[in-house]
Motif scaffolding. Structure first.
Motif, PDB file in Angstrom:
ATOM      1  N   ASN A 156       0.816  -1.209   0.000  1.00 22.71           N
ATOM      2  CA  ASN A 156       0.000   0.000   0.000  1.00 22.71           C
ATOM      3  C   ASN A 156       0.851   1.261   0.000  1.00 22.71           C
ATOM      4  N   MET A 157       1.971   1.237   0.742  1.00 18.99           N
ATOM      5  CA  MET A 157       2.865   2.392   0.720  1.00 18.99           C
ATOM      6  C   MET A 157       3.497   2.555  -0.659  1.00 18.99           C
ATOM      7  N   GLY A 158       3.878   1.446  -1.276  1.00 15.90           N
ATOM      8  CA  GLY A 158       4.438   1.520  -2.623  1.00 15.90           C
ATOM      9  C   GLY A 158       3.428   2.012  -3.638  1.00 15.90           C
ATOM     10  N   MET A 159       2.167   1.558  -3.511  1.00 15.77           N
ATOM     11  CA  MET A 159       1.132   1.999  -4.436  1.00 15.77           C
ATOM     12  C   MET A 159       0.825   3.487  -4.273  1.00 15.77           C
ATOM     13  N   LYS A 160       0.851   3.987  -3.044  1.00 21.10           N
ATOM     14  CA  LYS A 160       0.610   5.414  -2.818  1.00 21.10           C
ATOM     15  C   LYS A 160       1.716   6.263  -3.426  1.00 21.10           C
ATOM     16  N   ASN A 161       2.943   5.745  -3.483  1.00 21.86           N
ATOM     17  CA  ASN A 161       4.069   6.491  -4.038  1.00 21.86           C
ATOM     18  C   ASN A 161       4.214   6.323  -5.547  1.00 21.86           C
ATOM     19  N   THR A 162       3.452   5.404  -6.153  1.00 24.60           N
ATOM     20  CA  THR A 162       3.511   5.215  -7.613  1.00 24.60           C
ATOM     21  C   THR A 162       2.106   5.348  -8.190  1.00 24.60           C
ATOM     22  N   SER A 163       1.495   4.229  -8.535  1.00 24.64           N
ATOM     23  CA  SER A 163       0.125   4.220  -9.037  1.00 24.64           C
ATOM     24  C   SER A 163      -0.404   2.796  -8.948  1.00 24.64           C
ATOM     25  N   THR A 164      -1.725   2.661  -9.068  1.00 26.51           N
ATOM     26  CA  THR A 164      -2.311   1.320  -9.002  1.00 26.51           C
ATOM     27  C   THR A 164      -1.857   0.469 -10.186  1.00 26.51           C
ATOM     28  N   THR A 165      -1.738   1.081 -11.364  1.00 22.70           N
ATOM     29  CA  THR A 165      -1.314   0.338 -12.555  1.00 22.70           C
ATOM     30  C   THR A 165       0.110  -0.178 -12.401  1.00 22.70           C
ATOM     31  N   PHE A 166       1.015   0.696 -11.955  1.00 18.07           N
ATOM     32  CA  PHE A 166       2.407   0.283 -11.781  1.00 18.07           C
ATOM     33  C   PHE A 166       2.530  -0.772 -10.680  1.00 18.07           C
ATOM     34  N   THR A 204      11.435  -1.059 -13.329  1.00 16.09           N
ATOM     35  CA  THR A 204      11.967  -0.285 -12.214  1.00 16.09           C
ATOM     36  C   THR A 204      12.900   0.828 -12.672  1.00 16.09           C
ATOM     37  N   LEU A 205      13.761   0.552 -13.652  1.00 12.69           N
ATOM     38  CA  LEU A 205      14.805   1.498 -14.047  1.00 12.69           C
ATOM     39  C   LEU A 205      14.406   2.420 -15.185  1.00 12.69           C
ATOM     40  N   TYR A 206      13.375   2.036 -15.966  1.00 10.63           N
ATOM     41  CA  TYR A 206      12.989   2.840 -17.120  1.00 10.63           C
ATOM     42  C   TYR A 206      11.520   3.220 -17.009  1.00 10.63           C
ATOM     43  N   GLU A 224       9.843  11.819  -8.717  1.00  9.36           N
ATOM     44  CA  GLU A 224      10.760  10.758  -9.124  1.00  9.36           C
ATOM     45  C   GLU A 224      11.324  10.030  -7.907  1.00  9.36           C
ATOM     46  N   GLN A 225      11.646  10.798  -6.839  1.00 10.62           N
ATOM     47  CA  GLN A 225      12.199  10.182  -5.644  1.00 10.62           C
ATOM     48  C   GLN A 225      11.191   9.235  -5.006  1.00 10.62           C
ATOM     49  N   ASN A 226       9.943   9.660  -4.896  1.00  8.82           N
ATOM     50  CA  ASN A 226       8.910   8.800  -4.331  1.00  8.82           C
ATOM     51  C   ASN A 226       8.666   7.583  -5.218  1.00  8.82           C
ATOM     52  N   TRP A 227       8.810   7.764  -6.536  1.00 10.91           N
ATOM     53  CA  TRP A 227       8.587   6.660  -7.454  1.00 10.91           C
ATOM     54  C   TRP A 227       9.619   5.544  -7.215  1.00 10.91           C
ATOM     55  N   VAL A 228      10.875   5.906  -7.038  1.00  9.02           N
ATOM     56  CA  VAL A 228      11.920   4.916  -6.767  1.00  9.02           C
ATOM     57  C   VAL A 228      11.677   4.241  -5.420  1.00  9.02           C
ATOM     58  N   LEU A 229      11.351   5.027  -4.392  1.00 12.61           N
ATOM     59  CA  LEU A 229      11.068   4.468  -3.073  1.00 12.61           C
ATOM     60  C   LEU A 229       9.862   3.540  -3.131  1.00 12.61           C
ATOM     61  N   GLY A 230       8.842   3.968  -3.858  1.00 14.71           N
ATOM     62  CA  GLY A 230       7.655   3.131  -4.002  1.00 14.71           C
ATOM     63  C   GLY A 230       7.959   1.821  -4.699  1.00 14.71           C
ATOM     64  N   THR A 231       8.820   1.861  -5.704  1.00 12.16           N
ATOM     65  CA  THR A 231       9.201   0.642  -6.420  1.00 12.16           C
ATOM     66  C   THR A 231       9.923  -0.336  -5.505  1.00 12.16           C
ATOM     67  N   VAL A 232      10.827   0.184  -4.680  1.00 10.53           N
ATOM     68  CA  VAL A 232      11.550  -0.675  -3.729  1.00 10.53           C
ATOM     69  C   VAL A 232      10.562  -1.322  -2.747  1.00 10.53           C
ATOM     70  N   MET A 233       9.603  -0.546  -2.282  1.00  2.39           N
ATOM     71  CA  MET A 233       8.596  -1.089  -1.355  1.00  2.39           C
ATOM     72  C   MET A 233       7.760  -2.176  -2.026  1.00  2.39           C
ATOM     73  N   LEU A 234       7.408  -1.970  -3.287  1.00  2.00           N
ATOM     74  CA  LEU A 234       6.602  -2.955  -3.998  1.00  2.00           C
ATOM     75  C   LEU A 234       7.368  -4.261  -4.199  1.00  2.00           C
ATOM     76  N   LEU A 235       8.649  -4.155  -4.547  1.00  2.00           N
ATOM     77  CA  LEU A 235       9.455  -5.362  -4.721  1.00  2.00           C
ATOM     78  C   LEU A 235       9.644  -6.090  -3.392  1.00  2.00           C
TER      79      LEU A 235
END
Length: 385
Positions: free
Chosen positions: A101-111, A160-162, A187-198
């Motif tokens: 949920n933290m990762g989704m809030k920092n990115t998007s539901t689709t991602f 994650t990288l592109y 962009e910073q939140n997007w990277v943090l969100g990706t790490v949380m999702l993984l």
């Protein structure tokens, strides 16, 4: 006779199709949860509190079924089983769900739903480590599982990288830029969100592996589900009190926040844990996680329409790579199932033969001579002591 054969044929087909139908239905349920949950977050819902409330709902729904339907088959609770259930109650209801949920809030539901596509690869690797899966590099389907896993991980790295350019499907470009300026994360939140999702995917994969071992020791799916939800309430409450100091977040009204608690509790905790447990016992944890690409497609469509979210080129490319690798793994798994079925049929051809005269004389309890087709192997019983 034709009606009976037709009915029997349909029944056989339905039994084979049940695991597939169950997992496809769950993906629709998960897709709805992602959208409803994101809406509730925008209305001030705390993801810590949501995790607690959804498992309160799930416990109230699943506990009566577990108590009455499994009272005759439920094994005795032991300390090793209880400790495994306690770990399951922490790994999925607390760790996995809050990271997701933290990762989704920092990115998007689709991602977020696209990132879940790496889950089968992580599960496969962990299943190999714990010997729930086997690989024979001299067989094509085993090589396909290894290659598919590597391709899936590659797709997750691309996602994650592109990031790439935004793709617009529903509204005009100007409208998307206007909404994106206020809703899209940095962009910073997007990277943090990706790490949380993984990290969430790692926790979810661990849950499937541990659930598989627990069901072997405690083969009662409804009871295991009820225990996980019940223990998740207490463990989630402790985590919520630590990270949420504002007591007002526990107050919810008759709005999307209540809907998110009820929907996710019934569909995505209670029903999902039970269905996944049943299918895991029958087909294994890798099969259960192999349907996540369908969830990504459904969520992407709903996210674009309901939430007006932007879909990025990197997510699409990475998702295509992941799906390609994923179904390479699934093809290899399907061949494993065929080989397993053939092996079971071969074992079932052994014919027991008893020597009744020896039994009557009381020399042996019984003498069984197993004669597989085409062989002449004799197995003698031990004398009575």
């Amino acid at each position: 006779m034709e009606d009976q054969n037709g009915s029997s044929g349909f029944g056989k087909w339905f039994r084979k199709a049940k695991p597939y139908l169950a997992m496809v239905s769950l993906q629709f349920g998960y897709s709805g949860m992602y959208i409803i949950t994101m809406v509730s977050f925008k209305h001030g819902m705390s993801h810590w509190v949501l995790s607690v409330y959804r498992h309160i709902v799930a416990t109230l729904i699943m506990a009566p079924f577990a108590f009455f339907l499994e009272r005759k088959i439920r094994p005795k609770m032991t300390l090793p089983v209880f400790l495994r259930l306690a770990v399951l109650g922490f790994v999925e209801p607390v760790l996995d769900q809050n990271l997701y949920n933290m990762g989704m809030k920092n990115t998007s539901t689709t991602f977020a739903s696209a990132t879940v596509n790496v889950l089968p690869a992580i599960t496969f690797i962990m299943a190999l480590i714990f010997r729930l899966e086997t690989v024979n590099l001299r067989k094509i389907h085993s090589v396909a599982k290894v290659i598919g896993t590597a391709v899936t991980v590659t797709g997750a790295m691309v996602m994650t990288l592109y990031k790439g350019s935004a793709l617009h499907f529903v509204k005009g470009e100007a409208a998307h830029h206007e909404s994106g300026s206020t809703t899209q994360p940095s962009e910073q939140n997007w990277v943090l969100g990706t790490v949380m999702l993984l990290a969430s995917c790692g926790g979810w994969a661990s849950f499937f592996i541990l659930q598989s071992f627990t069901l072997k020791m405690y083969p009662a799916e409804l009871s295991v589900t009820a225990w996980i939800c019940f223990l998740g309430i207490f463990e989630g409450s402790i985590a919520s009190l630590i990270f949420e100091r504002d007591m007002s977040v526990w107050s919810i009204g008759m709005d999307s926040r209540l809907l998110a608690c009820v929907y996710s509790g019934v569909v995505c905790s209670g029903m999902a844990y039970y269905v996944q447990g049943v299918v895991t016992r029958e087909r294994g944890p890798v099969f259960v996680t192999s349907f996540s690409p369908l969830c990504m497609i459904i969520t992407a469509a709903l996210g674009s329409i309901v939430l007006a979210e932007q879909v990025y080129m990197g997510s699409v490319i990475g998702a295509i790579i992941i799906v390609t690798g994923l179904y390479t793994v699934v093809w290899g798994k399907s061949k494993d199932s065929v080989n397993k079925t053939e092996a079971e049929k071969t074992e079932g051809q052994e014919l027991p033969i008893k020597d009744s005269a020896a039994s009557e004389l009381g020399i042996f309890d019984s003498i069984e001579i197993n004669v597989p087709s085409g062989q002449g192997r004799n197995v003698l019983a031990s004398p009575r002591t």
